[in-house]
Motif scaffolding. Structure first.
Motif, PDB file in Angstrom:
ATOM      1  N   ILE A  13       0.883  -1.146  -0.060  1.00  0.00           N
ATOM      2  CA  ILE A  13      -0.012   0.105   0.011  1.00  0.00           C
ATOM      3  C   ILE A  13       0.739   1.158  -0.024  1.00  0.00           C
ATOM      4  O   ILE A  13       2.038   1.081   0.831  1.00  0.00           O
ATOM      5  N   SER A  14       0.781   2.130  -0.682  1.00  0.00           N
ATOM      6  CA  SER A  14       1.300   3.490  -1.021  1.00  0.00           C
ATOM      7  C   SER A  14       0.205   4.523  -1.081  1.00  0.00           C
ATOM      8  O   SER A  14      -0.770   4.336  -1.577  1.00  0.00           O
ATOM      9  N   ARG A  15       0.814   5.766  -1.006  1.00  0.00           N
ATOM     10  CA  ARG A  15      -0.163   6.910  -1.242  1.00  0.00           C
ATOM     11  C   ARG A  15       0.778   8.202  -1.774  1.00  0.00           C
ATOM     12  O   ARG A  15       1.895   8.430  -1.474  1.00  0.00           O
ATOM     13  N   ASP A  16      -0.025   9.103  -2.641  1.00  0.00           N
ATOM     14  CA  ASP A  16       0.605  10.194  -3.119  1.00  0.00           C
ATOM     15  C   ASP A  16      -0.472  11.274  -2.685  1.00  0.00           C
ATOM     16  O   ASP A  16      -1.594  11.423  -3.075  1.00  0.00           O
ATOM     17  N   ASN A  17       0.170  11.944  -1.657  1.00  0.00           N
ATOM     18  CA  ASN A  17      -0.464  13.023  -0.700  1.00  0.00           C
ATOM     19  C   ASN A  17      -1.115  14.070  -1.737  1.00  0.00           C
ATOM     20  O   ASN A  17      -2.159  14.808  -1.783  1.00  0.00           O
ATOM     21  N   ALA A  18      -0.106  14.481  -2.800  1.00  0.00           N
ATOM     22  CA  ALA A  18      -0.378  15.546  -3.587  1.00  0.00           C
ATOM     23  C   ALA A  18      -1.620  15.181  -4.472  1.00  0.00           C
ATOM     24  O   ALA A  18      -2.399  16.300  -5.027  1.00  0.00           O
ATOM     25  N   GLU A  19      -1.673  14.102  -4.604  1.00  0.00           N
ATOM     26  CA  GLU A  19      -2.882  13.645  -5.749  1.00  0.00           C
ATOM     27  C   GLU A  19      -4.141  13.239  -4.910  1.00  0.00           C
ATOM     28  O   GLU A  19      -5.178  12.631  -5.534  1.00  0.00           O
ATOM     29  N   ASN A  20      -3.895  13.107  -3.558  1.00  0.00           N
ATOM     30  CA  ASN A  20      -5.042  12.600  -2.744  1.00  0.00           C
ATOM     31  C   ASN A  20      -5.557  10.979  -3.246  1.00  0.00           C
ATOM     32  O   ASN A  20      -6.503  10.750  -3.474  1.00  0.00           O
ATOM     33  N   THR A  21      -4.355  10.051  -3.684  1.00  0.00           N
ATOM     34  CA  THR A  21      -4.540   9.033  -4.141  1.00  0.00           C
ATOM     35  C   THR A  21      -3.835   8.023  -3.282  1.00  0.00           C
ATOM     36  O   THR A  21      -2.801   8.192  -3.052  1.00  0.00           O
ATOM     37  N   VAL A  22      -4.524   6.763  -3.172  1.00  0.00           N
ATOM     38  CA  VAL A  22      -3.825   5.374  -2.386  1.00  0.00           C
ATOM     39  C   VAL A  22      -3.785   4.390  -3.495  1.00  0.00           C
ATOM     40  O   VAL A  22      -4.623   4.361  -4.275  1.00  0.00           O
ATOM     41  N   TYR A  23      -2.571   3.687  -3.531  1.00  0.00           N
ATOM     42  CA  TYR A  23      -2.472   2.449  -4.167  1.00  0.00           C
ATOM     43  C   TYR A  23      -2.410   1.464  -3.512  1.00  0.00           C
ATOM     44  O   TYR A  23      -1.993   1.162  -2.487  1.00  0.00           O
ATOM     45  N   LEU A  24      -2.810   0.221  -4.144  1.00  0.00           N
ATOM     46  CA  LEU A  24      -2.613  -1.190  -3.736  1.00  0.00           C
ATOM     47  C   LEU A  24      -1.900  -1.885  -4.643  1.00  0.00           C
ATOM     48  O   LEU A  24      -2.420  -2.239  -5.887  1.00  0.00           O
ATOM     49  N   GLN A  25      -0.661  -2.304  -4.533  1.00  0.00           N
ATOM     50  CA  GLN A  25       0.092  -3.127  -5.680  1.00  0.00           C
ATOM     51  C   GLN A  25      -0.028  -4.642  -5.249  1.00  0.00           C
ATOM     52  O   GLN A  25       0.211  -4.872  -4.109  1.00  0.00           O
ATOM     53  N   ILE A  26      -0.421  -5.309  -6.221  1.00  0.00           N
ATOM     54  CA  ILE A  26      -0.592  -6.764  -5.690  1.00  0.00           C
ATOM     55  C   ILE A  26       0.246  -7.681  -6.595  1.00  0.00           C
ATOM     56  O   ILE A  26       0.265  -7.446  -7.995  1.00  0.00           O
ATOM     57  N   ASN A  27       1.163  -8.441  -6.181  1.00  0.00           N
ATOM     58  CA  ASN A  27       1.977  -9.278  -7.067  1.00  0.00           C
ATOM     59  C   ASN A  27       1.642 -10.336  -6.863  1.00  0.00           C
ATOM     60  O   ASN A  27       1.061 -11.016  -6.061  1.00  0.00           O
ATOM     61  N   SER A  28       2.077 -11.311  -7.760  1.00  0.00           N
ATOM     62  CA  SER A  28       1.814 -12.496  -7.711  1.00  0.00           C
ATOM     63  C   SER A  28       0.460 -13.220  -7.491  1.00  0.00           C
ATOM     64  O   SER A  28       0.238 -13.847  -6.555  1.00  0.00           O
ATOM     65  N   LEU A  29      -0.479 -12.546  -8.178  1.00  0.00           N
ATOM     66  CA  LEU A  29      -1.967 -12.915  -8.042  1.00  0.00           C
ATOM     67  C   LEU A  29      -2.250 -14.324  -8.059  1.00  0.00           C
ATOM     68  O   LEU A  29      -1.793 -15.060  -8.862  1.00  0.00           O
ATOM     69  N   LYS A  30      -3.460 -14.580  -7.137  1.00  0.00           N
ATOM     70  CA  LYS A  30      -3.646 -15.979  -6.979  1.00  0.00           C
ATOM     71  C   LYS A  30      -5.176 -16.207  -7.240  1.00  0.00           C
ATOM     72  O   LYS A  30      -5.751 -15.117  -6.892  1.00  0.00           O
ATOM     73  N   PRO A  31      -5.669 -17.221  -7.691  1.00  0.00           N
ATOM     74  CA  PRO A  31      -7.124 -17.465  -7.724  1.00  0.00           C
ATOM     75  C   PRO A  31      -8.272 -16.932  -6.327  1.00  0.00           C
ATOM     76  O   PRO A  31      -8.968 -16.060  -6.632  1.00  0.00           O
ATOM     77  N   GLU A  32      -7.357 -17.089  -5.359  1.00  0.00           N
ATOM     78  CA  GLU A  32      -8.006 -16.795  -4.114  1.00  0.00           C
ATOM     79  C   GLU A  32      -8.128 -15.522  -3.892  1.00  0.00           C
ATOM     80  O   GLU A  32      -8.680 -15.008  -2.844  1.00  0.00           O
ATOM     81  N   ASP A  33      -7.223 -14.586  -4.461  1.00  0.00           N
ATOM     82  CA  ASP A  33      -7.213 -12.973  -4.439  1.00  0.00           C
ATOM     83  C   ASP A  33      -8.613 -12.421  -5.311  1.00  0.00           C
ATOM     84  O   ASP A  33      -8.687 -11.388  -5.137  1.00  0.00           O
ATOM     85  N   THR A  34      -9.245 -13.413  -5.881  1.00  0.00           N
ATOM     86  CA  THR A  34     -10.648 -12.864  -6.701  1.00  0.00           C
ATOM     87  C   THR A  34     -11.445 -12.264  -5.522  1.00  0.00           C
ATOM     88  O   THR A  34     -11.774 -12.873  -4.377  1.00  0.00           O
ATOM     89  N   ALA A  35     -12.025 -11.086  -5.604  1.00  0.00           N
ATOM     90  CA  ALA A  35     -12.690 -10.354  -4.796  1.00  0.00           C
ATOM     91  C   ALA A  35     -12.990  -9.063  -5.196  1.00  0.00           C
ATOM     92  O   ALA A  35     -12.407  -8.440  -6.176  1.00  0.00           O
TER      93      ALA A  35
END
Length: 122
Positions: A68-90
């Motif tokens: 998880i990360s954020r860009d305060n200047a852009e009022n935006t938060v990110y969630l980077q997900i690597n090595s996705l698995k079928p159980e991450d489906t949601a």
């Protein structure tokens, strides 16, 4: 009250990476969180971040695959997900709060987005 708006969810294959975004145009909250809800299951905490010091918190199942990360200047938060698995489906939800403590419960956050669908095929 400005609601978070999520984007970036899509159909991907197992092993792929994905970055979700959460924007709160014109409004900066103190802390943000990501939650997810799979079909037939309860909503669960994924990660949260506090704006002032960038402190982060993760669910145990993340195991280094999520960032998880954020860009305060852009009022935006990110969630980077690597090595996705079928159980991450949601459906992945972004939540925000002006409370300074970094929570991991849904009740710790007062503003919620509509969610973005992530589907991982095997």
């Amino acid at each position: 009250q400005v609601q978070p708006v999520e984007s970036g969810g899509r159909l991907v294959q197992a092993g792929d990476s994905l970055r979700l975004s959460c924007a709160t145009s014109g409004r900066t909250y103190i802390s943000y969180g990501w939650f997810r809800q799979a079909p037939g299951q309860e909503r669960e905490f994924v990660a949260s971040i506090r704006g002032g010091d960038g402190y982060t918190r993760y669910a145990d199942f993340v195991k280094g695959r999520f960032t998880i990360s954020r860009d305060n200047a852009e009022n935006t938060v990110y969630l980077q997900i690597n090595s996705l698995k079928p159980e991450d489906t949601a459906v992945y939800y972004c939540a925000a709060t002006n409370v300074g403590t970094i929570g991991q419960e849904a009740t710790d956050f007062g503003s919620w987005g509509q969610g973005t669908q992530v589907t991982v095929s095997s």
